[in-house]
Design a protein around this motif. Structure first.
Motif, PDB file in Angstrom:
ATOM      1  N   ALA A 210      22.949  47.151  57.116  1.00 18.49           N
ATOM      2  CA  ALA A 210      22.617  45.736  56.913  1.00 18.49           C
ATOM      3  C   ALA A 210      22.669  44.997  58.244  1.00 18.49           C
ATOM      4  O   ALA A 210      21.772  44.217  58.578  1.00 18.49           O
ATOM      5  CB  ALA A 210      23.576  45.107  55.904  1.00 18.49           C
ATOM      6  N   TYR A 211      23.716  45.245  59.028  1.00 16.70           N
ATOM      7  CA  TYR A 211      23.843  44.585  60.333  1.00 16.70           C
ATOM      8  C   TYR A 211      22.691  44.967  61.260  1.00 16.70           C
ATOM      9  O   TYR A 211      22.224  44.142  62.045  1.00 16.70           O
ATOM     10  CB  TYR A 211      25.171  44.946  60.999  1.00 16.70           C
ATOM     11  N   ALA A 212      22.223  46.208  61.180  1.00 19.61           N
ATOM     12  CA  ALA A 212      21.118  46.643  62.041  1.00 19.61           C
ATOM     13  C   ALA A 212      19.846  45.859  61.735  1.00 19.61           C
ATOM     14  O   ALA A 212      19.102  45.479  62.655  1.00 19.61           O
ATOM     15  CB  ALA A 212      20.879  48.152  61.874  1.00 19.61           C
ATOM     16  N   VAL A 213      19.574  45.605  60.464  1.00 21.89           N
ATOM     17  CA  VAL A 213      18.392  44.816  60.100  1.00 21.89           C
ATOM     18  C   VAL A 213      18.567  43.385  60.595  1.00 21.89           C
ATOM     19  O   VAL A 213      17.653  42.805  61.193  1.00 21.89           O
ATOM     20  CB  VAL A 213      18.147  44.840  58.572  1.00 21.89           C
ATOM     21  N   ARG A 214      19.737  42.816  60.372  1.00 28.00           N
ATOM     22  CA  ARG A 214      19.993  41.447  60.841  1.00 28.00           C
ATOM     23  C   ARG A 214      19.866  41.356  62.358  1.00 28.00           C
ATOM     24  O   ARG A 214      19.308  40.395  62.888  1.00 28.00           O
ATOM     25  CB  ARG A 214      21.382  40.996  60.370  1.00 28.00           C
ATOM     26  N   ARG A 215      20.392  42.346  63.062  1.00 24.37           N
ATOM     27  CA  ARG A 215      20.293  42.353  64.525  1.00 24.37           C
ATOM     28  C   ARG A 215      18.828  42.362  64.959  1.00 24.37           C
ATOM     29  O   ARG A 215      18.420  41.595  65.831  1.00 24.37           O
ATOM     30  CB  ARG A 215      21.032  43.569  65.091  1.00 24.37           C
ATOM     31  N   ALA A 216      18.021  43.221  64.342  1.00 17.83           N
ATOM     32  CA  ALA A 216      16.603  43.320  64.711  1.00 17.83           C
ATOM     33  C   ALA A 216      15.874  42.001  64.475  1.00 17.83           C
ATOM     34  O   ALA A 216      15.080  41.561  65.306  1.00 17.83           O
ATOM     35  CB  ALA A 216      15.930  44.449  63.927  1.00 17.83           C
ATOM     36  N   VAL A 217      16.146  41.360  63.332  1.00 16.83           N
ATOM     37  CA  VAL A 217      15.418  40.141  62.972  1.00 16.83           C
ATOM     38  C   VAL A 217      15.970  38.918  63.700  1.00 16.83           C
ATOM     39  O   VAL A 217      15.221  38.185  64.360  1.00 16.83           O
ATOM     40  CB  VAL A 217      15.435  39.917  61.444  1.00 16.83           C
ATOM     41  N   PHE A 218      17.247  38.672  63.560  1.00 13.37           N
ATOM     42  CA  PHE A 218      17.789  37.412  64.069  1.00 13.37           C
ATOM     43  C   PHE A 218      18.113  37.453  65.565  1.00 13.37           C
ATOM     44  O   PHE A 218      17.754  36.528  66.295  1.00 13.37           O
ATOM     45  CB  PHE A 218      19.020  36.997  63.260  1.00 13.37           C
TER      46      PHE A 218
ATOM     47  N   ASN B 125      26.999  35.930  68.772  1.00 17.24           N
ATOM     48  CA  ASN B 125      28.235  35.323  68.278  1.00 17.24           C
ATOM     49  C   ASN B 125      27.970  34.306  67.162  1.00 17.24           C
ATOM     50  O   ASN B 125      28.883  33.974  66.410  1.00 17.24           O
ATOM     51  CB  ASN B 125      29.019  34.670  69.412  1.00 17.24           C
ATOM     52  N   LEU B 126      26.739  33.833  67.019  1.00 17.95           N
ATOM     53  CA  LEU B 126      26.387  32.960  65.894  1.00 17.95           C
ATOM     54  C   LEU B 126      25.926  33.770  64.690  1.00 17.95           C
ATOM     55  O   LEU B 126      26.163  33.398  63.544  1.00 17.95           O
ATOM     56  CB  LEU B 126      25.298  31.966  66.298  1.00 17.95           C
ATOM     57  N   GLU B 127      25.245  34.880  64.942  1.00 23.42           N
ATOM     58  CA  GLU B 127      24.737  35.710  63.844  1.00 23.42           C
ATOM     59  C   GLU B 127      25.875  36.474  63.158  1.00 23.42           C
ATOM     60  O   GLU B 127      25.962  36.504  61.941  1.00 23.42           O
ATOM     61  CB  GLU B 127      23.680  36.686  64.354  1.00 23.42           C
ATOM     62  N   MET B 128      26.712  37.106  63.923  1.00 19.74           N
ATOM     63  CA  MET B 128      27.838  37.870  63.389  1.00 19.74           C
ATOM     64  C   MET B 128      29.074  36.975  63.501  1.00 19.74           C
ATOM     65  O   MET B 128      29.630  36.814  64.575  1.00 19.74           O
ATOM     66  CB  MET B 128      28.039  39.170  64.170  1.00 19.74           C
ATOM     67  N   ASP B 129      29.476  36.380  62.382  1.00 17.81           N
ATOM     68  CA  ASP B 129      30.497  35.334  62.450  1.00 17.81           C
ATOM     69  C   ASP B 129      31.764  35.698  61.680  1.00 17.81           C
ATOM     70  O   ASP B 129      31.925  36.822  61.202  1.00 17.81           O
ATOM     71  CB  ASP B 129      29.916  33.994  62.002  1.00 17.81           C
ATOM     72  N   GLU B 130      32.625  34.718  61.534  1.00 16.34           N
ATOM     73  CA  GLU B 130      33.928  34.923  60.900  1.00 16.34           C
ATOM     74  C   GLU B 130      33.839  35.161  59.395  1.00 16.34           C
ATOM     75  O   GLU B 130      34.846  35.491  58.763  1.00 16.34           O
ATOM     76  CB  GLU B 130      34.846  33.720  61.185  1.00 16.34           C
ATOM     77  N   HIS B 131      32.664  35.041  58.791  1.00 15.81           N
ATOM     78  CA  HIS B 131      32.524  35.210  57.344  1.00 15.81           C
ATOM     79  C   HIS B 131      32.122  36.630  56.927  1.00 15.81           C
ATOM     80  O   HIS B 131      32.010  36.913  55.736  1.00 15.81           O
ATOM     81  CB  HIS B 131      31.508  34.216  56.790  1.00 15.81           C
ATOM     82  N   GLU B 132      31.911  37.508  57.887  1.00 18.50           N
ATOM     83  CA  GLU B 132      31.428  38.859  57.557  1.00 18.50           C
ATOM     84  C   GLU B 132      32.362  39.589  56.589  1.00 18.50           C
ATOM     85  O   GLU B 132      31.906  40.205  55.624  1.00 18.50           O
ATOM     86  CB  GLU B 132      31.245  39.705  58.820  1.00 18.50           C
TER      87      GLU B 132
ATOM     88  N   ARG C 254      23.480  38.444  52.937  1.00 21.24           N
ATOM     89  CA  ARG C 254      24.887  38.399  52.543  1.00 21.24           C
ATOM     90  C   ARG C 254      25.094  37.237  51.599  1.00 21.24           C
ATOM     91  O   ARG C 254      24.316  36.281  51.584  1.00 21.24           O
ATOM     92  CB  ARG C 254      25.819  38.340  53.749  1.00 21.24           C
ATOM     93  N   LEU C 255      26.143  37.341  50.799  1.00 21.92           N
ATOM     94  CA  LEU C 255      26.422  36.371  49.751  1.00 21.92           C
ATOM     95  C   LEU C 255      27.886  35.976  49.818  1.00 21.92           C
ATOM     96  O   LEU C 255      28.763  36.825  49.948  1.00 21.92           O
ATOM     97  CB  LEU C 255      26.110  37.001  48.389  1.00 21.92           C
ATOM     98  N   ARG C 256      28.107  34.666  49.733  1.00 23.25           N
ATOM     99  CA  ARG C 256      29.466  34.123  49.623  1.00 23.25           C
ATOM    100  C   ARG C 256      29.493  33.153  48.456  1.00 23.25           C
ATOM    101  O   ARG C 256      28.454  32.674  48.017  1.00 23.25           O
ATOM    102  CB  ARG C 256      29.870  33.378  50.910  1.00 23.25           C
ATOM    103  N   PHE C 257      30.683  32.853  47.969  1.00 25.41           N
ATOM    104  CA  PHE C 257      30.846  31.897  46.885  1.00 25.41           C
ATOM    105  C   PHE C 257      31.621  30.699  47.408  1.00 25.41           C
ATOM    106  O   PHE C 257      32.748  30.851  47.894  1.00 25.41           O
ATOM    107  CB  PHE C 257      31.547  32.545  45.681  1.00 25.41           C
ATOM    108  N   LEU C 258      30.999  29.512  47.350  1.00 21.56           N
ATOM    109  CA  LEU C 258      31.576  28.287  47.891  1.00 21.56           C
ATOM    110  C   LEU C 258      31.264  27.116  46.975  1.00 21.56           C
ATOM    111  O   LEU C 258      30.106  26.934  46.581  1.00 21.56           O
ATOM    112  CB  LEU C 258      30.971  27.964  49.268  1.00 21.56           C
ATOM    113  N   ASP C 259      32.269  26.325  46.648  1.00 18.98           N
ATOM    114  CA  ASP C 259      32.062  25.053  45.952  1.00 18.98           C
ATOM    115  C   ASP C 259      31.198  25.173  44.704  1.00 18.98           C
ATOM    116  O   ASP C 259      30.337  24.335  44.445  1.00 18.98           O
ATOM    117  CB  ASP C 259      31.452  24.023  46.903  1.00 18.98           C
ATOM    118  N   GLY C 260      31.391  26.237  43.915  1.00 25.38           N
ATOM    119  CA  GLY C 260      30.639  26.405  42.674  1.00 25.38           C
ATOM    120  C   GLY C 260      29.256  27.001  42.837  1.00 25.38           C
ATOM    121  O   GLY C 260      28.519  27.132  41.871  1.00 25.38           O
TER     122      GLY C 260
END
Length: 140
Positions: free
Chosen positions: A15-23, A32-39, A58-64
């Motif tokens: 997954a990180y490899a695809v994100r690295r290629a695209v972003f 440092n903005l793409e790979m952050d503290e939420h990984e 990636r998916l996170r759950f925040l505020d409902g």
């Protein structure tokens, strides 16, 4: 496409490899903005085409909300509905966790894509990593 939730380190690396290629490489987002503290608190999705990583998010759950993030498809594989496949998988995971709302920050060039999947713009345009974005939501 074979879309999965990453369950081991190799799948996360894919997954990180695809994100690295695209972003990072294609869109020039600083690492440092793409790979952050939420990984470590995120659910990572990776899609495989012909056994090779092709899409990620990636998916996170925040505020409902289930917050969809870092959604991408390798450049040479775009236009084949893989983006829709990853969104649907993420939405199904949101529903399976008992949530009924999805939220994402979309690059402005992708607003039409997300609107076609039922998302609505709820913010003014803002900059993130030097790229214009808007916040979008959808009731699931």
């Amino acid at each position: 496409m074979n879309m999965i939730i990453a369950k081991n380190e190799q799948q996360k690396k894919d997954a990180y490899a695809v994100r690295r290629a695209v972003f990072i490489e294609e869109q020039k987002v600083p690492e440092n903005l793409e790979m952050d503290e939420h990984e470590n608190q995120s659910i990572h999705f990776v899609g495989y085409v012909g056994g090779k990583p092709a899409a990620a998010g990636r998916l996170r759950f925040l505020d409902g909300y289930g917050k969809l993030e870092r959604i991408c498809v390798l450049k040479n594989l775009r236009g084949q509905h893989y983006g829709k496949d990853i969104i649907r998988a993420m939405e199904e995971t949101i529903r399976s966790r008992g949530f009924h709302k999805a939220k994402l920050n979309a690059q402005t060039h992708a607003i039409g894509f997300y609107q076609s999947l039922g998302y609505e713009v709820i913010s003014d345009e803002f900059m993130d990593a030097g790229i214009p974005h808007v916040t979008m939501v959808k009731e699931l």
